[in-house]
Write a protein that holds these residues in place. Structure first.
Motif, mmCIF file in Angstrom:
data_model
loop_
_atom_site.group_PDB
_atom_site.id
_atom_site.type_symbol
_atom_site.label_atom_id
_atom_site.label_comp_id
_atom_site.label_asym_id
_atom_site.label_seq_id
_atom_site.Cartn_x
_atom_site.Cartn_y
_atom_site.Cartn_z
ATOM 1 N N PHE A 1 19.732 0.418 -2.006
ATOM 2 C CA PHE A 1 19.298 1.545 -2.818
ATOM 3 C C PHE A 1 18.193 2.299 -2.079
ATOM 4 O O PHE A 1 17.337 1.694 -1.422
ATOM 5 N N SER A 2 18.208 3.616 -2.197
ATOM 6 C CA SER A 2 17.163 4.431 -1.580
ATOM 7 C C SER A 2 15.898 4.353 -2.437
ATOM 8 O O SER A 2 15.946 3.975 -3.612
ATOM 9 N N LEU A 3 14.792 4.744 -1.848
ATOM 10 C CA LEU A 3 13.541 4.763 -2.618
ATOM 11 C C LEU A 3 13.632 5.758 -3.771
ATOM 12 O O LEU A 3 13.071 5.526 -4.838
ATOM 13 N N ASP A 4 14.354 6.841 -3.562
ATOM 14 C CA ASP A 4 14.545 7.824 -4.625
ATOM 15 C C ASP A 4 15.330 7.220 -5.796
ATOM 16 O O ASP A 4 14.979 7.435 -6.960
ATOM 17 N N GLN A 5 16.390 6.494 -5.490
ATOM 18 C CA GLN A 5 17.173 5.838 -6.542
ATOM 19 C C GLN A 5 16.322 4.802 -7.280
ATOM 20 O O GLN A 5 16.368 4.724 -8.511
ATOM 21 N N ILE A 6 15.545 4.044 -6.532
ATOM 22 C CA ILE A 6 14.682 3.033 -7.144
ATOM 23 C C ILE A 6 13.651 3.702 -8.044
ATOM 24 O O ILE A 6 13.378 3.230 -9.145
ATOM 25 N N ARG A 7 13.092 4.803 -7.576
ATOM 26 C CA ARG A 7 12.105 5.537 -8.385
ATOM 27 C C ARG A 7 12.724 5.969 -9.720
ATOM 28 O O ARG A 7 12.125 5.825 -10.774
ATOM 29 N N LYS A 8 13.949 6.481 -9.675
ATOM 30 C CA LYS A 8 14.627 6.917 -10.903
ATOM 31 C C LYS A 8 14.884 5.737 -11.833
ATOM 32 O O LYS A 8 14.659 5.829 -13.047
ATOM 33 N N ILE A 9 15.340 4.622 -11.272
ATOM 34 C CA ILE A 9 15.613 3.434 -12.089
ATOM 35 C C ILE A 9 14.328 2.932 -12.733
ATOM 36 O O ILE A 9 14.291 2.631 -13.931
ATOM 37 N N LEU A 10 13.253 2.853 -11.949
ATOM 38 C CA LEU A 10 11.981 2.383 -12.499
ATOM 39 C C LEU A 10 11.436 3.331 -13.562
ATOM 40 O O LEU A 10 10.890 2.893 -14.571
ATOM 41 N N SER A 11 11.601 4.617 -13.328
ATOM 42 C CA SER A 11 11.157 5.609 -14.306
ATOM 43 C C SER A 11 11.903 5.443 -15.625
ATOM 44 O O SER A 11 11.317 5.492 -16.704
ATOM 45 N N LEU A 12 13.209 5.240 -15.528
ATOM 46 C CA LEU A 12 14.020 5.024 -16.729
ATOM 47 C C LEU A 12 13.627 3.714 -17.417
ATOM 48 O O LEU A 12 13.565 3.633 -18.636
ATOM 49 N N SER A 13 13.338 2.708 -16.621
ATOM 50 C CA SER A 13 12.952 1.400 -17.141
ATOM 51 C C SER A 13 11.591 1.448 -17.827
ATOM 52 O O SER A 13 11.366 0.755 -18.822
ATOM 53 N N ASP A 14 10.694 2.254 -17.296
ATOM 54 C CA ASP A 14 9.337 2.348 -17.860
ATOM 55 C C ASP A 14 9.328 2.982 -19.239
ATOM 56 O O ASP A 14 8.422 2.742 -20.028
ATOM 57 N N ASP A 15 10.335 3.798 -19.540
ATOM 58 C CA ASP A 15 10.439 4.448 -20.848
ATOM 59 C C ASP A 15 11.463 3.690 -21.676
ATOM 60 O O ASP A 15 12.669 3.844 -21.488
ATOM 61 N N SER A 16 10.992 2.873 -22.593
ATOM 62 C CA SER A 16 11.883 2.010 -23.376
ATOM 63 C C SER A 16 12.840 2.788 -24.273
ATOM 64 O O SER A 16 13.799 2.225 -24.783
ATOM 65 N N GLY A 17 12.628 4.082 -24.436
ATOM 66 C CA GLY A 17 13.502 4.897 -25.261
ATOM 67 C C GLY A 17 14.801 5.288 -24.582
ATOM 68 O O GLY A 17 15.721 5.801 -25.220
ATOM 69 N N ASN A 18 14.896 5.046 -23.284
ATOM 70 C CA ASN A 18 16.103 5.400 -22.540
ATOM 71 C C ASN A 18 17.192 4.357 -22.725
ATOM 72 O O ASN A 18 16.921 3.176 -22.857
ATOM 73 N N ARG B 1 0.839 -1.214 0.000
ATOM 74 C CA ARG B 1 0.000 0.000 0.000
ATOM 75 C C ARG B 1 0.869 1.258 0.000
ATOM 76 O O ARG B 1 0.566 2.235 -0.688
ATOM 77 N N TYR B 2 1.960 1.221 0.762
ATOM 78 C CA TYR B 2 2.872 2.367 0.809
ATOM 79 C C TYR B 2 3.511 2.602 -0.556
ATOM 80 O O TYR B 2 3.569 3.743 -1.031
ATOM 81 N N TYR B 3 3.973 1.544 -1.201
ATOM 82 C CA TYR B 3 4.584 1.685 -2.531
ATOM 83 C C TYR B 3 3.581 2.239 -3.541
ATOM 84 O O TYR B 3 3.954 2.997 -4.428
ATOM 85 N N GLU B 4 2.327 1.873 -3.407
ATOM 86 C CA GLU B 4 1.284 2.454 -4.264
ATOM 87 C C GLU B 4 1.123 3.934 -3.947
ATOM 88 O O GLU B 4 1.040 4.765 -4.862
ATOM 89 N N GLN B 5 1.076 4.249 -2.667
ATOM 90 C CA GLN B 5 0.875 5.631 -2.231
ATOM 91 C C GLN B 5 1.976 6.553 -2.736
ATOM 92 O O GLN B 5 1.704 7.682 -3.160
ATOM 93 N N ILE B 6 3.221 6.089 -2.708
ATOM 94 C CA ILE B 6 4.327 6.935 -3.154
ATOM 95 C C ILE B 6 4.628 6.732 -4.643
ATOM 96 O O ILE B 6 5.632 7.214 -5.153
ATOM 97 N N GLU B 7 3.768 5.992 -5.304
ATOM 98 C CA GLU B 7 3.785 5.798 -6.761
ATOM 99 C C GLU B 7 5.004 5.038 -7.277
ATOM 100 O O GLU B 7 5.448 5.262 -8.390
ATOM 101 N N LEU B 8 5.543 4.132 -6.466
ATOM 102 C CA LEU B 8 6.559 3.207 -6.962
ATOM 103 C C LEU B 8 5.882 2.024 -7.646
ATOM 104 O O LEU B 8 6.443 1.416 -8.544
ATOM 105 N N LEU B 9 4.695 1.718 -7.196
ATOM 106 C CA LEU B 9 3.913 0.609 -7.740
ATOM 107 C C LEU B 9 2.643 1.184 -8.352
ATOM 108 O O LEU B 9 1.918 1.927 -7.682
ATOM 109 N N PRO B 10 2.382 0.877 -9.635
ATOM 110 C CA PRO B 10 1.156 1.396 -10.256
ATOM 111 C C PRO B 10 -0.089 0.876 -9.543
ATOM 112 O O PRO B 10 -0.086 -0.230 -8.999
ATOM 113 N N ASN B 11 -1.128 1.676 -9.551
ATOM 114 C CA ASN B 11 -2.373 1.246 -8.938
ATOM 115 C C ASN B 11 -2.914 0.023 -9.677
ATOM 116 O O ASN B 11 -2.930 -0.007 -10.908
ATOM 117 N N PRO B 12 -3.355 -0.976 -8.932
ATOM 118 C CA PRO B 12 -3.893 -2.180 -9.568
ATOM 119 C C PRO B 12 -5.336 -1.978 -10.004
ATOM 120 O O PRO B 12 -5.978 -0.986 -9.632
#
Length: 98
Positions: A59-76, A19-30
């Motif tokens: 890894f910090s949550l901030d670092q994970i957020r950046k990695i996931l953001s980069l991963s979500d955009d296949s153009g990176n 629930r926390y990961y959803e709240q901070i938007e690391l995990l997309p809403n199901p």
């Protein structure tokens, strides 16, 4: 599809963590069932496992957020993720030296 309890068990974490990961938007809403229960898929589980493993590696949550953001955009390219990982490694090595 997984319930939140099944996700927690398979992801080796607590329901509150999901629930926390959803709240901070690391995990997309199901998706939600007609009874308003969360319904997760394999992509959610893979993401939870990635987040948990990354946290175990320090890894910090901030670092994970950046990695996931980069991963979500296949153009990176992988260079940005590599830079984050190398910076983290440098920090860990500095701590070991101390």
């Amino acid at each position: 599809m997984f319930s939140i309890g099944q996700m927690a068990k398979a992801g080796n974490c607590r329901v509150q963590t999901i629930r926390y990961y959803e709240q901070i938007e690391l995990l997309p809403n199901p998706l939600r069932s007609s009874g308003n229960q969360r319904l997760y898929n394999q992509k959610h589980l893979d993401r939870i496992r990635f987040i948990r493993h990354s946290r175990e590696l320090g890894f910090s949550l901030d670092q994970i957020r950046k990695i996931l953001s980069l991963s979500d955009d296949s153009g990176n390219s992988c260079e940005a993720v590599d830079k984050i990982a190398r910076e983290h490694l440098s920090t860990v090595e500095s701590k070991i030296e101390r």
